[in-house]
Design a protein around this motif. Structure first.
Motif, mmCIF file in Angstrom:
data_model
loop_
_atom_site.group_PDB
_atom_site.id
_atom_site.type_symbol
_atom_site.label_atom_id
_atom_site.label_comp_id
_atom_site.label_asym_id
_atom_site.label_seq_id
_atom_site.Cartn_x
_atom_site.Cartn_y
_atom_site.Cartn_z
ATOM 1 N N ILE A 9 75.422 32.288 64.620
ATOM 2 C CA ILE A 9 75.028 30.251 63.728
ATOM 3 C C ILE A 9 75.517 29.804 64.810
ATOM 4 O O ILE A 9 75.023 28.635 64.880
ATOM 5 N N VAL A 54 77.579 23.683 59.995
ATOM 6 C CA VAL A 54 76.985 23.512 61.714
ATOM 7 C C VAL A 54 76.968 22.009 61.449
ATOM 8 O O VAL A 54 77.347 21.435 62.731
ATOM 9 N N VAL A 110 70.228 29.696 63.981
ATOM 10 C CA VAL A 110 69.711 29.416 62.957
ATOM 11 C C VAL A 110 67.948 29.375 62.751
ATOM 12 O O VAL A 110 67.921 29.175 61.549
#
Length: 427
Positions: A70, A113, A130
């Motif tokens: 991620i 994030v 993502v």
């Protein structure tokens, strides 16, 4: 503040997130079994806690996705991890207060994030991961769950048409215990690993383990225990919304929904998708209403959930970014302490607000109030035959008790309680 102490604080905060994940997501496995009374509330959450603990040891594919798929592990620092965790925890607690089944997984990803974007910009986010591992499953999982549960419920309804309801209830209640247990096991294989991945990120950032390290055994064990303890606490507000707010569910629908959820979650864990078990469980419950002839789905309640789902990533990301900016603006140990103070203060404020209208194991199955003062009660045929609306508003009768109940409900904050107010909760 030494690097070792900061690492310890980050690990403790990650376990705190795992705890909130546990009680926030208990309803994914046990809401329908509690609603149909296949299991007593306390028994249900205890069983779910044990199986979540076991499930955490069965797979590590999702932990690898969170740790390395991620965000760029090379740009991660311990303050960034801490800020991201705070974003996830605050959103989990807020949606729990509102009784909205939102995604703990997306809260965690959104917080991380957001913190990374605030720290190093877009270059620190692995956007391909993502999209492929988070966003696409978020869109597809509830649709697949609705389709699978809808088809399964329709088949069960056809097969049991004309069978006496007491017979179907006895049989499917036993089936629900098995299917709910499978969902809890599947939840452990998916959600418990997310905190494992975050702790692994923190260990890599703190230099405690090499970048290509696997998840240490003590991390697996501690995350499994934190998840199990949180599950046992019982997220009664979310359980009530899933079990009573979307559909007045019977044992046939409950077993179909739970079996569908378990199948989708286990499949996603196998491929390492950071799937939201909340999206899957909610989709399955909606599918059980769509697939049962004559059942009524409360789409207004579902609509509030969809809005929360859309807001989860950006809202948790915003909190994570703000926390990182606060850390950076103050700097050093004082910045870290300031972020922890924000977390503790937010948690305390949300807990105090929840005490105004508490929901617990004794009130979780109270009749759902579709309109202020109008109780929704099940109207089910005793033959087990399908057809006809199975829930309906009961008209108010001009008695002293009903008038008093109506007056007491005026001004209730429907959005703030996400439909969780009931006769047993009104003050």
């Amino acid at each position: 503040m030494t690097e070792t102490l900061l690492l310890v604080l980050v690990v403790v905060t990650a376990l705190a997130f795992d705890f909130t994940n546990g009680f926030h997501d208990t309803g994914n496995a046990m809401a329908t079994s509690i609603a149909t009374r296949a299991l007593r509330p306390r028994t249900a959450v205890a069983l779910s806690a044990v199986l979540n603990l076991v499930g955490a040891f069965l797979s590590l594919a999702v932990a690898a996705t969170i740790a390395k798929g991620i965000v760029d592990a090379e740009v991660i620092t311990l303050p960034v991890v801490l800020a991201g965790l705070v974003g996830g925890i605050v959103w989990n607690l807020l949606t729990w207060l509102l009784g909205i089944p939102s995604s703990s997984s997306h809260a965690l990803v959104g917080g991380m994030v957001g913190a990374v974007l605030a720290a190093v910009g877009t270059s620190g986010v692995l956007w391909t991961g993502v999209v492929s591992k988070v966003l696409l499953p978020a869109l597809l999982a509830p649709l697949i769950a609705i389709a699978v549960a809808g088809l399964g419920t329709w088949c069960v309804a056809r097969l049991t048409r004309g069978v006496p309801q007491d017979v179907t209830n006895r049989g499917f209640r036993w089936g629900q215990i098995g299917s709910a247990s499978l969902v809890s096991l599947a939840h452990g294989t998916n959600d418990a690993q997310k905190s494992m991945g975050i702790i692994l990120l923190a260990l890599i950032a703190g230099g405690a383990v090499p970048a290509d390290s696997d998840v240490p055994l003590w991390v697996i064990l501690s995350c499994a225990i934190a998840m199990a303890v949180g599950t046992y606490m019982g997220g009664w507000r979310v359980i009530r919304t899933l079990g009573k707010g979307l559909v007045e569910i019977d044992t046939r629908q409950g077993m179909a929904a739970e079996t569908s959820s378990a199948a989708v979650i286990l499949l996603s864990s196998h491929f390492g998708f950071s799937l939201s078990t909340t999206h899957v469980a909610t989709g399955s419950v909606l599918g059980s209403g769509v697939g049962m002839p004559g059942a009524k789905v409360r789409w207004s309640v579902a609509g509030r959930m969809f809005v929360a789902w859309a807001l989860t990533l950006p809202a948790a990301g915003l909190v994570g970014a703000l926390c990182h900016w606060l850390e950076s603006a103050i700097g050093g140990a004082a910045g870290t302490i300031a972020v922890l103070v924000v977390l503790v203060a937010s948690t305390l404020a949300i807990w105090i607000a929840s005490r105004r209208r508490p929901v617990n194991h004794a009130t979780v199955n109270e009749d759902w109030d579709e309109d202020k003062g109008a109780d929704v009660q099940p109207v089910a045929a005793t033959t087990g035959a399908t057809g006809g609306e199975r829930v309906a508003p009961v008209p108010a009768v001009a008695t002293a008790s009903s008038v008093g109940r109506a007056i007491s409900s005026v001004g209730a904050d429907d959005a703030g309680n996400a439909g969780t107010t009931s006769k047993g909760e009104q003050s």
